[in-house]
Design a protein around this motif. Sequence first.
Motif, PDB file in Angstrom:
ATOM      1  N   UNK A   1       4.477   0.501 -10.776  1.00 32.69           N
ATOM      2  CA  UNK A   1       4.054   0.889 -12.128  1.00 32.69           C
ATOM      3  C   UNK A   1       5.232   1.224 -13.040  1.00 32.69           C
ATOM      4  N   UNK A   2       5.039   0.992 -14.306  1.00 27.79           N
ATOM      5  CA  UNK A   2       6.041   1.364 -15.304  1.00 27.79           C
ATOM      6  C   UNK A   2       6.281   2.870 -15.216  1.00 27.79           C
ATOM      7  N   UNK A   3       7.545   3.261 -15.272  1.00 29.76           N
ATOM      8  CA  UNK A   3       7.885   4.678 -15.199  1.00 29.76           C
ATOM      9  C   UNK A   3       8.388   5.121 -13.849  1.00 29.76           C
ATOM     10  N   UNK A   4       8.185   4.277 -12.825  1.00 33.25           N
ATOM     11  CA  UNK A   4       8.718   4.561 -11.488  1.00 33.25           C
ATOM     12  C   UNK A   4       9.952   3.686 -11.293  1.00 33.25           C
ATOM     13  N   UNK A   5      11.085   4.300 -11.025  1.00 30.66           N
ATOM     14  CA  UNK A   5      12.341   3.565 -10.917  1.00 30.66           C
ATOM     15  C   UNK A   5      12.437   2.822  -9.592  1.00 30.66           C
ATOM     16  N   UNK A   6      12.903   1.586  -9.649  1.00 29.99           N
ATOM     17  CA  UNK A   6      13.051   0.724  -8.475  1.00 29.99           C
ATOM     18  C   UNK A   6      14.524   0.697  -8.072  1.00 29.99           C
ATOM     19  N   UNK A   7      14.797   1.144  -6.850  1.00 24.51           N
ATOM     20  CA  UNK A   7      16.168   1.324  -6.375  1.00 24.51           C
ATOM     21  C   UNK A   7      16.431   0.415  -5.184  1.00 24.51           C
ATOM     22  N   UNK A   8      17.560  -0.281  -5.210  1.00 19.65           N
ATOM     23  CA  UNK A   8      17.967  -1.141  -4.099  1.00 19.65           C
ATOM     24  C   UNK A   8      19.080  -0.463  -3.322  1.00 19.65           C
ATOM     25  N   UNK A   9      18.844  -0.209  -2.036  1.00 18.78           N
ATOM     26  CA  UNK A   9      19.863   0.374  -1.164  1.00 18.78           C
ATOM     27  C   UNK A   9      20.628  -0.741  -0.479  1.00 18.78           C
ATOM     28  N   UNK A  10      21.934  -0.774  -0.683  1.00 17.69           N
ATOM     29  CA  UNK A  10      22.795  -1.755  -0.021  1.00 17.69           C
ATOM     30  C   UNK A  10      23.936  -1.032   0.685  1.00 17.69           C
ATOM     31  N   UNK A  11      24.540  -1.719   1.648  1.00 16.97           N
ATOM     32  CA  UNK A  11      25.610  -1.129   2.450  1.00 16.97           C
ATOM     33  C   UNK A  11      26.810  -2.077   2.436  1.00 16.97           C
TER      34      UNK A  11
ATOM     35  N   UNK B   1      11.018  -8.158  -1.518  1.00 17.87           N
ATOM     36  CA  UNK B   1      11.295  -7.027  -2.402  1.00 17.87           C
ATOM     37  C   UNK B   1      10.911  -7.351  -3.844  1.00 17.87           C
ATOM     38  N   UNK B   2      11.151  -8.591  -4.233  1.00 16.68           N
ATOM     39  CA  UNK B   2      10.768  -8.993  -5.594  1.00 16.68           C
ATOM     40  C   UNK B   2       9.264  -8.843  -5.795  1.00 16.68           C
ATOM     41  N   UNK B   3       8.492  -9.287  -4.819  1.00 16.34           N
ATOM     42  CA  UNK B   3       7.032  -9.184  -4.925  1.00 16.34           C
ATOM     43  C   UNK B   3       6.598  -7.721  -5.031  1.00 16.34           C
ATOM     44  N   UNK B   4       7.215  -6.855  -4.231  1.00 16.19           N
ATOM     45  CA  UNK B   4       6.857  -5.438  -4.281  1.00 16.19           C
ATOM     46  C   UNK B   4       7.281  -4.818  -5.607  1.00 16.19           C
ATOM     47  N   UNK B   5       8.488  -5.136  -6.052  1.00 15.17           N
ATOM     48  CA  UNK B   5       8.998  -4.539  -7.283  1.00 15.17           C
ATOM     49  C   UNK B   5       8.125  -4.881  -8.481  1.00 15.17           C
ATOM     50  N   UNK B   6       7.570  -6.065  -8.475  1.00 17.68           N
ATOM     51  CA  UNK B   6       6.711  -6.477  -9.585  1.00 17.68           C
ATOM     52  C   UNK B   6       5.415  -5.682  -9.645  1.00 17.68           C
ATOM     53  N   UNK B   7       5.059  -5.019  -8.544  1.00 20.94           N
ATOM     54  CA  UNK B   7       3.835  -4.233  -8.488  1.00 20.94           C
ATOM     55  C   UNK B   7       4.068  -2.756  -8.799  1.00 20.94           C
TER      56      UNK B   7
ATOM     57  N   UNK C   1       0.809  -1.212   0.000  1.00 18.44           N
ATOM     58  CA  UNK C   1       0.000   0.000   0.000  1.00 18.44           C
ATOM     59  C   UNK C   1       0.849   1.272   0.000  1.00 18.44           C
ATOM     60  N   UNK C   2       2.052   1.175   0.549  1.00 21.38           N
ATOM     61  CA  UNK C   2       2.918   2.352   0.566  1.00 21.38           C
ATOM     62  C   UNK C   2       3.657   2.522  -0.760  1.00 21.38           C
TER      63      UNK C   2
END
Length: 219
Positions: free
Chosen positions: A52-62, A44-50, A14-15
Motif C-alpha cells: 500500500x501507498x505510505x508503506x516504505x519498500x526496503x531492499x536488503x543487500x549484502x 520481489x517486484x510482484x510483492x512490491x507492487x502490492x 499475505x505477510x
Amino acid sequence: MDIRVKICGLREPEHVAAAAEAGAAYVGFVFFEKSPRHIGVAAARDLALEVPVGVAKVALTVNADDAFLDQLVDAVPLDMLQLHGGESPERVAEIRARFGLPVMKAVGIAGPEDVAQIDAYGAVADQLLIDAKPPKGADLPGGNGLAFDWRLVNRKYWPCPWMLAGGLTAANVAEAVRMTGARQVDVSSGVESAPGVKDAGLIRDFVKAAQGQAVPVLR
C-alpha cells in the motif's frame, strides 16, 4: 506510542498484507542467497507492487555490486536500499549518489568498541540500522535472532535517524524501546514460526507491542 516498525524478510503476499494492516511503516525484502528469507528480483517486484501507498519498500543487500543494484532498482519499485554487509562509508556514499535512493546502513554491535563506527556511517547514510553483530563464522550478517547489550546505545544521538534491530520479539520490544529511546525498530526472525517462515499473528503482536499495546503472553 509513535514507534515506526519495519518487518523484514517478507516473501509471501499475505505477510506483506499482514504487515501493512498491522501498521508497519516499512516492509523489507532480502536479496542474499544464503538467507532463508532470500527472494528473487521478479518475485520481489510482484510483492512490491502490492504494498500500500505510505508503506516504505526496503531492499536488503549484502556487499552487492553495481550490476546487481542496477538490475534491482530497475525492476523493483523501491523506496530505500539497506546495506547489510561490510560496505565502507565511501561505498555507502557512492551507492547513495549513484542510485538516488535513501540508503540505510546496518552497523553490528557486540561491545563498546563497535559503537564508534556509527558516527562514520551516520555522516553518509540516510538512516542507520543498529543490529547485533553476528558471531564469528556466521553465514548471515543479520536475522540471527541475537540481541546485544542495549545499554550501549541508550539515549544516543547520531547524525541521522536510526532503527534498533537484533533479537527483538513481541515479548521484549517494549523494554528495548524503553531502554534505548529508539523510535524505530526492525524485526525478522522474531515474527517467524520457522526460519524464513513469517507468521501473520506474530507480526500483528509485534507491531502492537512496539507501539505500547498489550499482547497475549502466549500464542
